[in-house]
Write a protein that holds these residues in place. Structure first.
Motif, PDB file in Angstrom:
ATOM      1  N   SER A 340       0.857  -1.186   0.000  1.00 15.33           N
ATOM      2  CA  SER A 340       0.000   0.000   0.000  1.00 15.33           C
ATOM      3  C   SER A 340       0.892   1.235   0.000  1.00 15.33           C
ATOM      4  CB  SER A 340      -0.906   0.003   1.232  1.00 15.33           C
ATOM      5  OG  SER A 340      -1.843  -1.044   1.158  1.00 15.33           O
ATOM      6  N   ARG A 341       0.556   2.189  -0.858  1.00 18.17           N
ATOM      7  CA  ARG A 341       1.430   3.344  -1.020  1.00 18.17           C
ATOM      8  C   ARG A 341       0.657   4.470  -1.703  1.00 18.17           C
ATOM      9  NH1 ARG A 341       1.963  -0.531  -4.672  1.00 18.17           N
ATOM     10  NH2 ARG A 341       2.348  -0.096  -6.872  1.00 18.17           N
ATOM     11  N   ALA A 342       1.278   5.619  -1.745  1.00 16.57           N
ATOM     12  CA  ALA A 342       0.738   6.755  -2.493  1.00 16.57           C
ATOM     13  C   ALA A 342       1.833   7.307  -3.381  1.00 16.57           C
ATOM     14  CB  ALA A 342       0.219   7.833  -1.557  1.00 16.57           C
ATOM     15  N   MET A 343       1.442   7.901  -4.485  1.00 13.33           N
ATOM     16  CA  MET A 343       2.388   8.597  -5.357  1.00 13.33           C
ATOM     17  C   MET A 343       1.941  10.053  -5.470  1.00 13.33           C
ATOM     18  SD  MET A 343       2.092   5.259  -6.205  1.00 13.33           S
ATOM     19  CE  MET A 343       0.936   5.108  -7.561  1.00 13.33           C
ATOM     20  N   ILE A 344       2.829  10.965  -5.096  1.00 12.26           N
ATOM     21  CA  ILE A 344       2.556  12.397  -5.189  1.00 12.26           C
ATOM     22  C   ILE A 344       3.581  12.980  -6.161  1.00 12.26           C
ATOM     23  CG2 ILE A 344       2.366  14.579  -3.935  1.00 12.26           C
ATOM     24  CD1 ILE A 344       1.857  12.918  -1.379  1.00 12.26           C
ATOM     25  N   TYR A 345       3.107  13.446  -7.294  1.00 18.71           N
ATOM     26  CA  TYR A 345       3.974  13.953  -8.359  1.00 18.71           C
ATOM     27  C   TYR A 345       4.041  15.480  -8.260  1.00 18.71           C
ATOM     28  CZ  TYR A 345       3.157   9.301 -10.339  1.00 18.71           C
ATOM     29  OH  TYR A 345       3.070   7.940 -10.538  1.00 18.71           O
ATOM     30  N   ILE A 346       5.259  16.006  -8.060  1.00 22.40           N
ATOM     31  CA  ILE A 346       5.455  17.447  -7.922  1.00 22.40           C
ATOM     32  C   ILE A 346       6.332  17.929  -9.071  1.00 22.40           C
ATOM     33  CG2 ILE A 346       6.279  19.301  -6.441  1.00 22.40           C
ATOM     34  CD1 ILE A 346       5.937  17.436  -4.052  1.00 22.40           C
ATOM     35  N   ASP A 347       5.816  18.850  -9.860  1.00 16.55           N
ATOM     36  CA  ASP A 347       6.544  19.422 -10.992  1.00 16.55           C
ATOM     37  C   ASP A 347       7.297  20.654 -10.510  1.00 16.55           C
ATOM     38  OD1 ASP A 347       7.510  20.356 -13.374  1.00 16.55           O
ATOM     39  OD2 ASP A 347       5.597  20.283 -14.439  1.00 16.55           O
ATOM     40  N   SER A 348       8.627  20.643 -10.693  1.00 11.48           N
ATOM     41  CA  SER A 348       9.465  21.754 -10.227  1.00 11.48           C
ATOM     42  C   SER A 348       9.372  22.980 -11.120  1.00 11.48           C
ATOM     43  CB  SER A 348      10.923  21.303 -10.149  1.00 11.48           C
ATOM     44  OG  SER A 348      11.431  21.069 -11.461  1.00 11.48           O
ATOM     45  N   GLY A 349       8.916  22.788 -12.361  1.00 15.83           N
ATOM     46  CA  GLY A 349       8.915  23.883 -13.325  1.00 15.83           C
ATOM     47  C   GLY A 349      10.253  24.082 -14.008  1.00 15.83           C
ATOM     48  N   ASP A 350      11.229  23.240 -13.667  1.00 16.86           N
ATOM     49  CA  ASP A 350      12.564  23.319 -14.267  1.00 16.86           C
ATOM     50  C   ASP A 350      12.748  22.131 -15.206  1.00 16.86           C
ATOM     51  OD1 ASP A 350      15.543  24.539 -13.860  1.00 16.86           O
ATOM     52  OD2 ASP A 350      15.621  22.352 -14.052  1.00 16.86           O
TER      53      ASP A 350
END
Length: 440
Positions: A340-350
């Motif tokens: 069981s897990r979560a994926m959180i995708y964060i875009d740096s903009g770079d």
């Protein structure tokens, strides 16, 4: 159950000695919290058995009844359940039947963890202690991978989590010998030193349940944010220790082998973002019990592009590792793709750093997690992204190819499960991005 047949002593070994030697020889016995010969797990199981034998069984939860019905109805589930118990070596076999094991599981779901001393891991993680020997046998490993069994025991754990969320769990928040507010427990968890306390003059210091105590928020001054305006410095999202680094991670790889390589397609649940990370770096860390904060925060500044939660296999262990006295940490690489897990995708903009994926991973009884952010949210380094409910857990950061210049806090050179010299704290730098200047 396959057992190590020789250790450093000469002469033949009986089954009990071989079982103990197997665990003594594991690298992770260097951890102070590990019980070298699993006696503590046996002690806890004997205690639960004693409670059942003297008539202290608890009302059977509906979720445990459903689990019992599945075991009885599904022939292969029943086969592996029974064989798994029979494969436990006799010195460690404390339950005579599957029904008795289910009674024991049910008993634990009506209780909250207690604190006896800093080494009382089995009492702090009671369901892991109860499941340990069963889940480590060859048939037990097959049982834990069966979807019907996994779904049902996930529901049992959800019911237990509801109990730990309720005022009925408050009985362990006291300053008695086994309470979490006694002097030794407070010191062990750094409660006064590191955490916000609702009201020390109120009953249970103002917490409304065991899980609310477990979720306690770390004080901002105890986890200051390194380089808050720069993405050149990547911060750790969590407290813990480094477990593994893998460069050039592939979409599809043999995660089941001894090396526990990362298979990004499995880790990311075949996300549309997967291709971005193929050939990149995976950095996995382990959150221990005790003083480690069980929330997680943003490692970079950016915009959340996606959040996904996966209800995975909560008690599944790799075939490539031996019995694990902590019921999960030896198989963290395996767990990254199946638990069981979560994926959180964060875009740096770079364009160089690109997107970073934060993956909180539930181990065994710690399979309940909450995410506080959603797609489109702008986040700053140190913003709280979510939290676990109860127990220890694992984390992975996944970077795109070429994004990271250096990982600063590395796993121990003597093996993934050896005691590392360096520790991680949430919001402290753990890596340097391949950026020039501020990288903001």
């Amino acid at each position: 159950m396959a057992l190590l047949q020789h250790d450093t002593r000469s002469g033949p070994m009986n089954e009990q000695d071989a079982h103990a030697a197997f665990h003594r020889n594991r690298a992770a016995v260097q951890f102070a919290k590990l019980d070298r010969d699993f006696d503590q797990i046996s002690e806890f199981q004997r205690f639960v058995r004693w409670e059942l034998d003297r008539g202290n069984a608890k009302p059977m939860r509906p979720e445990v009844k459903i689990l019992a019905e599945i075991i009885e109805r599904e022939p292969f589930v029943r086969m592996y359940a029974r064989e798994g118990l029979s494969e436990i070596p006799w010195p460690r076999r404390h339950f005579d039947s599957v029904d008795q094991m289910l009674q024991a599981i049910n008993y634990v779901t009506w209780t909250a963890p207690i604190f006896r001393d800093v080494n009382s891991i089995s009492w702090q993680f009671p369901l892991s202690a109860l499941m340990n020997f069963w889940m480590m046998t060859p048939s037990g490993k097959q049982l834990m991978r069966m979807p019907q069994f996994n779904d049902a025991i996930n529901d049992v754990m959800a019911a237990w989590c509801s109990f730990l969320d309720s005022p009925d769990s408050l009985y362990v928040l006291n300053d008695g010998p086994t309470g979490w507010l006694n002097e030794k427990a407070l010191e062990y968890n750094k409660v006064v030193e590191d955490y916000e306390i609702p009201d020390r003059d109120a009953p249970h210091w103002g917490w409304k349940s065991y899980n609310e105590f477990f979720h306690r928020m770390v004080r901002a001054d105890r986890r200051p944010v390194d380089d808050p305006d720069s993405n050149r410095v990547i911060n750790s999202p969590n407290d813990g220790v480094a477990w593994a680094i893998e460069h050039y991670a592939q979409r599809d790889d043999a995660f089941w082998l001894k090396t526990q390589v990362y298979s990004l397609g499995n880790m990311l649940n075949q996300s549309p973002f997967t291709e971005r990370f193929v050939g990149g770096t995976v950095y996995q860390t382990y959150v221990n019990g005790g003083a480690d904060w069980h929330g997680f925060s943003a490692p970079i500044n950016g915009v959340v592009k996606g959040v996904e939660k996966v209800r995975g296999y909560c008690w599944s262990e790799s075939d490539a590792v031996g019995p694990d006295p902590m019921s999960g940490p030896y198989s963290q690489g395996w767990a990254a793709g199946v638990a069981s897990r979560a994926m959180i995708y964060i875009d740096s903009g770079d364009t160089t750093l690109g997107m970073v994926c934060v993956i909180p991973i539930g181990l065994t009884e710690v399979s309940s997690l909450d995410c506080f952010v959603k797609e489109g949210d702008a986040v700053k380094k140190g913003d709280v992204l979510g939290q676990f409910s109860f127990g220890g857990s694992s984390f992975a950061l996944v970077f795109q190819p070429g994004a990271v210049r250096e990982i600063l806090v590395k796993p121990p050179l003597t093996g993934r499960n050896a005691q590392p010299e360096d520790t991680l704290r949430a919001n402290e730098r753990c890596a340097i991005a391949n950026l020039d200047g501020d990288g903001g």
